[in-house]
Design a protein around this motif. Structure first.
Motif, PDB file in Angstrom:
ATOM      1  N   GLU A  35      17.075  86.616   6.386  1.00 19.99           N
ATOM      2  CA  GLU A  35      18.271  85.910   6.870  1.00 19.99           C
ATOM      3  C   GLU A  35      19.208  85.569   5.708  1.00 19.99           C
ATOM      4  OE1 GLU A  35      19.356  85.537  10.009  1.00 19.99           O
ATOM      5  OE2 GLU A  35      17.599  86.769  10.471  1.00 19.99           O
ATOM      6  N   VAL A  36      18.647  85.125   4.597  1.00 20.54           N
ATOM      7  CA  VAL A  36      19.466  84.816   3.421  1.00 20.54           C
ATOM      8  C   VAL A  36      20.153  86.078   2.915  1.00 20.54           C
ATOM      9  CG1 VAL A  36      19.390  84.128   0.983  1.00 20.54           C
ATOM     10  CG2 VAL A  36      18.193  82.769   2.689  1.00 20.54           C
ATOM     11  N   MET A  37      19.400  87.176   2.814  1.00 18.84           N
ATOM     12  CA  MET A  37      19.988  88.439   2.347  1.00 18.84           C
ATOM     13  C   MET A  37      21.153  88.855   3.236  1.00 18.84           C
ATOM     14  SD  MET A  37      16.839  90.916   1.268  1.00 18.84           S
ATOM     15  CE  MET A  37      17.911  92.208   0.671  1.00 18.84           C
ATOM     16  N   LYS A  38      20.927  88.838   4.536  1.00 17.79           N
ATOM     17  CA  LYS A  38      21.981  89.246   5.475  1.00 17.79           C
ATOM     18  C   LYS A  38      23.202  88.350   5.336  1.00 17.79           C
ATOM     19  CE  LYS A  38      19.057  91.384   8.997  1.00 17.79           C
ATOM     20  NZ  LYS A  38      18.531  91.279  10.379  1.00 17.79           N
ATOM     21  N   GLU A  39      22.971  87.049   5.205  1.00 19.32           N
ATOM     22  CA  GLU A  39      24.101  86.124   5.096  1.00 19.32           C
ATOM     23  C   GLU A  39      24.896  86.367   3.813  1.00 19.32           C
ATOM     24  OE1 GLU A  39      25.249  81.438   5.557  1.00 19.32           O
ATOM     25  OE2 GLU A  39      23.132  81.951   5.339  1.00 19.32           O
ATOM     26  N   PHE A 143      22.337  74.560   0.840  1.00 23.38           N
ATOM     27  CA  PHE A 143      22.066  74.948   2.222  1.00 23.38           C
ATOM     28  C   PHE A 143      22.371  73.778   3.133  1.00 23.38           C
ATOM     29  CE2 PHE A 143      19.321  78.261   0.413  1.00 23.38           C
ATOM     30  CZ  PHE A 143      19.615  79.322   1.265  1.00 23.38           C
ATOM     31  N   ILE A 144      22.971  74.105   4.254  1.00 29.84           N
ATOM     32  CA  ILE A 144      23.172  73.129   5.310  1.00 29.84           C
ATOM     33  C   ILE A 144      22.611  73.776   6.569  1.00 29.84           C
ATOM     34  CG2 ILE A 144      24.828  71.807   6.667  1.00 29.84           C
ATOM     35  CD1 ILE A 144      26.687  71.985   4.163  1.00 29.84           C
ATOM     36  N   ASN A 145      21.524  73.205   7.068  1.00 33.34           N
ATOM     37  CA  ASN A 145      20.845  73.743   8.246  1.00 33.34           C
ATOM     38  C   ASN A 145      20.578  75.241   8.139  1.00 33.34           C
ATOM     39  OD1 ASN A 145      20.901  71.173   9.461  1.00 33.34           O
ATOM     40  ND2 ASN A 145      22.963  71.546  10.224  1.00 33.34           N
ATOM     41  N   GLY A 146      20.133  75.673   6.978  1.00 31.56           N
ATOM     42  CA  GLY A 146      19.753  77.068   6.796  1.00 31.56           C
ATOM     43  C   GLY A 146      20.875  78.016   6.431  1.00 31.56           C
ATOM     44  N   ARG A 147      22.106  77.531   6.321  1.00 33.73           N
ATOM     45  CA  ARG A 147      23.257  78.370   5.962  1.00 33.73           C
ATOM     46  C   ARG A 147      23.613  78.131   4.507  1.00 33.73           C
ATOM     47  NH1 ARG A 147      26.460  80.347  10.183  1.00 33.73           N
ATOM     48  NH2 ARG A 147      26.965  81.782   8.515  1.00 33.73           N
TER      49      ARG A 147
END
Length: 162
Positions: A35-39, A143-147
């Motif tokens: 998820e981090v990579m994609k973001e 990070f804020i709620n995983g973003r």
């Protein structure tokens, strides 16, 4: 610092921070990593690479990935050389990360404010250069709620001429 030559992500550091931001135990998780990579790939116009300890690419660990899409994405990123395998062992991945970043003049995305301790075994001249490089090229994030929000980086959708 915004490196034109790319950025190198301290994966264990980033994934643990993401997990903690989502009120989960701060440990490595493949789904979180993907998820981090994609973001990062979708949100920023940066040439990003991801440094992980080699053992995380071993089949016995990859079998823990339940989601086939996550597994396929991870394998594709390894094949495309977006994931860089570092030495195994306590903090040895950090030594590898600093060495690669210095060699290719890349920024380092990491919250590790004590990263300089990873270069204490370098020769005296290289150690001083490495410490200065780290001070000038370590990029913080939040990070804020995983973003993820990376300090000093402008998301693609807000860049001019986009």
């Amino acid at each position: 610092m915004q490196s034109n030559k790319g950025i190198l992500v301290d994966v264990l550091n980033v994934v643990c921070e993401r997990e903690e931001s989502m009120r989960r135990p701060p440990r490595f998780d493949y789904d979180s990593f993907v998820e981090v990579m994609k973001e990062i790939e979708q949100k920023y116009n940066k040439n990003a690479f991801y440094c992980i300890p080699e053992y995380l690419s071993y089949k016995k660990h990859l079998r823990k990935i339940k989601d086939e899409e996550t597994l396929n994405f991870f394998k594709k990123q390894m094949k495309d050389k977006k994931i860089i395998l570092a030495r195994n062992g306590k903090e040895k991945d950090d030594v590898t990360l600093v060495s690669i970043a210095m060699n290719f003049e890349m920024g380092i995305i990491s919250k590790d404010k004590k990263m300089e301790k990873h270069v204490i075994n370098f020769s005296d001249k290289t150690k001083q250069t490495a410490m200065q490089f780290i001070r000038e090229n370590r990029i913080d994030y939040h990070f804020i709620n995983g973003r993820i929000a990376i300090d000093g980086f402008i998301p693609k959708k807000f860049e001019e001429n986009n």
